[in-house]
Design an enzyme around this catalytic site. Structure first.
Site, mmCIF file in Angstrom:
data_model
loop_
_atom_site.group_PDB
_atom_site.id
_atom_site.type_symbol
_atom_site.label_atom_id
_atom_site.label_comp_id
_atom_site.label_asym_id
_atom_site.label_seq_id
_atom_site.Cartn_x
_atom_site.Cartn_y
_atom_site.Cartn_z
ATOM 1 N N ALA A 24 0.833 -1.206 0.000
ATOM 2 C CA ALA A 24 0.000 0.000 0.000
ATOM 3 C C ALA A 24 0.864 1.251 0.000
ATOM 4 O O ALA A 24 2.008 1.241 0.444
ATOM 5 C CB ALA A 24 -0.918 -0.007 1.224
ATOM 6 N N GLY A 26 -5.739 -14.486 4.761
ATOM 7 C CA GLY A 26 -4.342 -14.879 4.757
ATOM 8 C C GLY A 26 -4.000 -15.765 3.573
ATOM 9 O O GLY A 26 -4.726 -15.837 2.580
ATOM 10 N N LYS A 80 -12.756 -3.332 5.016
ATOM 11 C CA LYS A 80 -11.617 -4.205 5.351
ATOM 12 C C LYS A 80 -10.820 -3.622 6.519
ATOM 13 O O LYS A 80 -10.337 -4.357 7.391
ATOM 14 C CB LYS A 80 -10.710 -4.374 4.131
ATOM 15 C CG LYS A 80 -9.426 -5.193 4.390
ATOM 16 C CD LYS A 80 -9.732 -6.570 4.946
ATOM 17 C CE LYS A 80 -8.560 -7.533 4.835
ATOM 18 N NZ LYS A 80 -7.292 -7.093 5.350
ATOM 19 N N SER A 93 -9.510 -10.848 2.862
ATOM 20 C CA SER A 93 -9.140 -11.409 4.165
ATOM 21 C C SER A 93 -9.116 -12.917 4.102
ATOM 22 O O SER A 93 -9.905 -13.540 3.391
ATOM 23 C CB SER A 93 -10.135 -10.957 5.235
ATOM 24 O OG SER A 93 -9.809 -11.546 6.483
ATOM 25 N N HIS A 131 -12.760 -4.434 9.553
ATOM 26 C CA HIS A 131 -12.540 -5.870 9.762
ATOM 27 C C HIS A 131 -11.239 -6.089 10.517
ATOM 28 O O HIS A 131 -11.185 -6.844 11.504
ATOM 29 C CB HIS A 131 -12.508 -6.583 8.404
ATOM 30 C CG HIS A 131 -11.947 -7.973 8.430
ATOM 31 N ND1 HIS A 131 -10.595 -8.221 8.569
ATOM 32 C CD2 HIS A 131 -12.536 -9.200 8.325
ATOM 33 C CE1 HIS A 131 -10.380 -9.522 8.543
ATOM 34 N NE2 HIS A 131 -11.541 -10.137 8.397
ATOM 35 N N ASN A 132 -10.169 -5.438 10.067
ATOM 36 C CA ASN A 132 -8.878 -5.623 10.710
ATOM 37 C C ASN A 132 -8.868 -5.051 12.126
ATOM 38 O O ASN A 132 -8.204 -5.590 13.013
ATOM 39 C CB ASN A 132 -7.775 -4.977 9.876
ATOM 40 C CG ASN A 132 -7.416 -5.803 8.647
ATOM 41 O OD1 ASN A 132 -8.205 -6.631 8.209
ATOM 42 N ND2 ASN A 132 -6.253 -5.569 8.088
ATOM 43 N N GLU A 136 -10.460 -7.526 14.176
ATOM 44 C CA GLU A 136 -9.474 -8.608 14.315
ATOM 45 C C GLU A 136 -8.488 -8.296 15.438
ATOM 46 O O GLU A 136 -8.175 -9.160 16.264
ATOM 47 C CB GLU A 136 -8.743 -8.772 12.984
ATOM 48 C CG GLU A 136 -7.646 -9.810 12.948
ATOM 49 C CD GLU A 136 -6.922 -9.784 11.608
ATOM 50 O OE1 GLU A 136 -5.678 -9.707 11.619
ATOM 51 O OE2 GLU A 136 -7.597 -9.833 10.562
#
Length: 482
Positions: free
Chosen positions: A77, A131, A183, A129, A186-187, A190
């Site tokens: 990124a 991995g 996302k 997502s 989401h992280n 997490e």
């Protein structure tokens, strides 16, 4: 000859596994990597005998693609994404599609979507997502950006995504940076889930005196019930993994955590929008504190005062820890969804909160048993203010809060840090309070800075200033609201 369905740039592990996944689903993929020897190694190794096409330049990559050309980037990124976009543009035509599958900041995706639309290029920023294993077997995919691109990428993305009840864990999220924003959240969740599990492990171990094998057994049982999740599953596996000498490997791992920034971005965005994302914030700060390993060791020598050992019913407290973990996990998701709801309003996105829960049910790191209940909550009430107000989650919190409170109190007594458990409980108590001490806070602000206050006996929107000392003025300062 144009023959590839999609091109992919970036052959690190995630990129390679996505390419192999696409190939498994009968899509022809052309690949490119800045270090071209990586392309050759991939073609001679994992891609040998497939229909994957190796290329050694962006021009060659684009030349292999069917129109509209679809080019997906799996690169670091930031500036690297912009650099590849600039290099691709000379070879693309209006209507072609660029997809950023990395963990880009949603603000950058907003900018890129708008700038490329002016050039006729359709840009998509998609969160992925799961991995390495998810990329290969089926990840959760969260695309957003220029909606005109969705019909051209839908077949590929939904084919390679994880499936639950025969539904793909992939759907269109929303405009501009919405996919990368979801996302990011989401992280953040997490981060929270991982910290909560670590606090449960620490309390059971240091607090209750259980050994690693006993904790693994408890985690294994929990993973069969309401706490069933990917992270609980892998934590159980980790606790059972033995080093060469037969001892638990996890106990030999240095307690200094790393991070890549997405949890921090979630916290920063929450501060910008004025959303109390307390649990995720504490999870980020817990990693920061863990990284201060040498300083913590020095402090431990200074403050090594004996703390009382646990004296109580071990079995009861194991149940209380399960309650604390479950209730705090609900708070983590409730805060994440609260942030997404406010972001959608702020950025004029049309987020489907129930649909997002479906995307997270399979393939992704935070997949867990109650995501179906989140979907049902938003199906029942699409404008639900907070998950805690849904019947299912309200009942779950009410049932768990007794044990939750006992764990937070006992942890403080024993000197075992539980920042995520405690901050989640404090948020819950604050959220359920019809009155908070902010009345005194507003008086303080007015006293020293003439920032004004509202009164409970007057309509909202009327502001007052008091000359508290008798020597101040009557002029009020400006203020802002979040």
């Amino acid at each position: 000859m144009s023959q590839a369905d999609i091109g992919l740039i970036g052959l690190a592990v995630m990129g390679q596994n996505l390419v192999l996944n696409m190939n498994d689903h009968a899509f022809t993929v052309a690949v490119f990597n800045r270090t071209t020897s990586t392309v050759d190694e991939f073609m001679a190794g994992p891609a040998k005998g497939t229909n994957i096409i190796g290329t050694h330049s962006l021009e060659e990559l684009v030349a292999t693609l069917k129109k509209p050309r679809r080019v997906m980037m799996m690169v670091k990124a930031g500036a690297v994404v912009d650099s590849f976009i600039d290099m691709l543009l000379p070879y693309l035509d209006p209507g072609d599609i660029i997809i950023d599958g990395g963990n880009s900041l949603y603000i950058d995706t907003n900018r890129r979507t708008r700038a490329l639309a002016e050039k006729g290029i359709l840009f998509v920023g998609t969160g992925i997502s799961g991995g390495e294993e998810g990329a290969r077997q089926g990840p959760s995919i969260m695309p957003g950006g220029n909606p005109e691109a969705w019909p051209h990428i839908k077949d590929i993305f939904q084919a390679i995504a994880a499936r639950v009840d025969d539904e793909p864990c992939c759907d269109w999220v929303g405009e501009e940076g919405a996919g990368h924003f979801v996302k990011m959240v989401h992280n953040g969740i997490e981060y929270g889930d991982m910290q909560l599990i670590c606090e449960a492990y620490d309390f059971l171990g240091r607090g209750l005196g259980m050994d690693t094998d006993a904790i693994q057994s408890v985690f294994g049982e929990w993973n069969k019930g309401v706490l069933d999740s990917y992270l609980m599953e892998i934590s159980t596996d980790i606790l059972g993994y033995k080093d060469g000498d037969g001892s638990p490997l996890v106990e030999k791992i240095l307690d200094a955590a790393g991070q890549k920034g997405t949890g921090k971005w979630t916290g920063i965005n929450a501060l910008d929008l004025g959303i109390p994302l307390t649990l995720i914030g504490e999870a980020v700060f817990a990693r920061c504190l863990s990284a201060m390993k040498d300083e913590r060791v020095r402090a431990a020598a200074v403050f090594s005062t004996p703390l009382p050992g646990f004296a109580g019913n071990m079995k009861e407290y194991v149940g209380y820890v399960q309650d604390a973990l479950y209730a705090s996990k609900i708070i983590s998701y409730a805060q994440g969804y609260m942030l997404m709801r406010h972001a959608a309003k702020e950025y004029d996105w049309k987020l489907n909160c129930g649909g997002i829960a479906l995307m997270w049910r399979g393939g992704c790191i935070i997949r867990s048993a109650f995501l179906g209940n989140i979907k049902l909550a938003f199906d029942t009430n699409p404008v639900l203010e907070n998950l805690l107000l849904d019947d299912f989650f309200r009942a779950a919190i009410q049932q768990a809060q007794g044990g939750w409170r006992k764990v937070v109190a006992k942890a403080a007594e024993l000197g075992v840090p539980t920042p995520a458990f405690a901050s989640a409980l404090s948020y819950f108590d604050g959220y359920r309070s019809g009155r908070l001490p902010a009345n005194l806070l507003q008086a303080q602000r007015d006293y020293f800075g003439a920032h004004t206050y509202e009164r409970i006996d007057r309509p909202r929107g009327e502001f007052f200033h008091t000359d508290w000392t008798g020597s101040g003025g009557k002029v009020a300062s400006s203020t802002y609201e979040v």
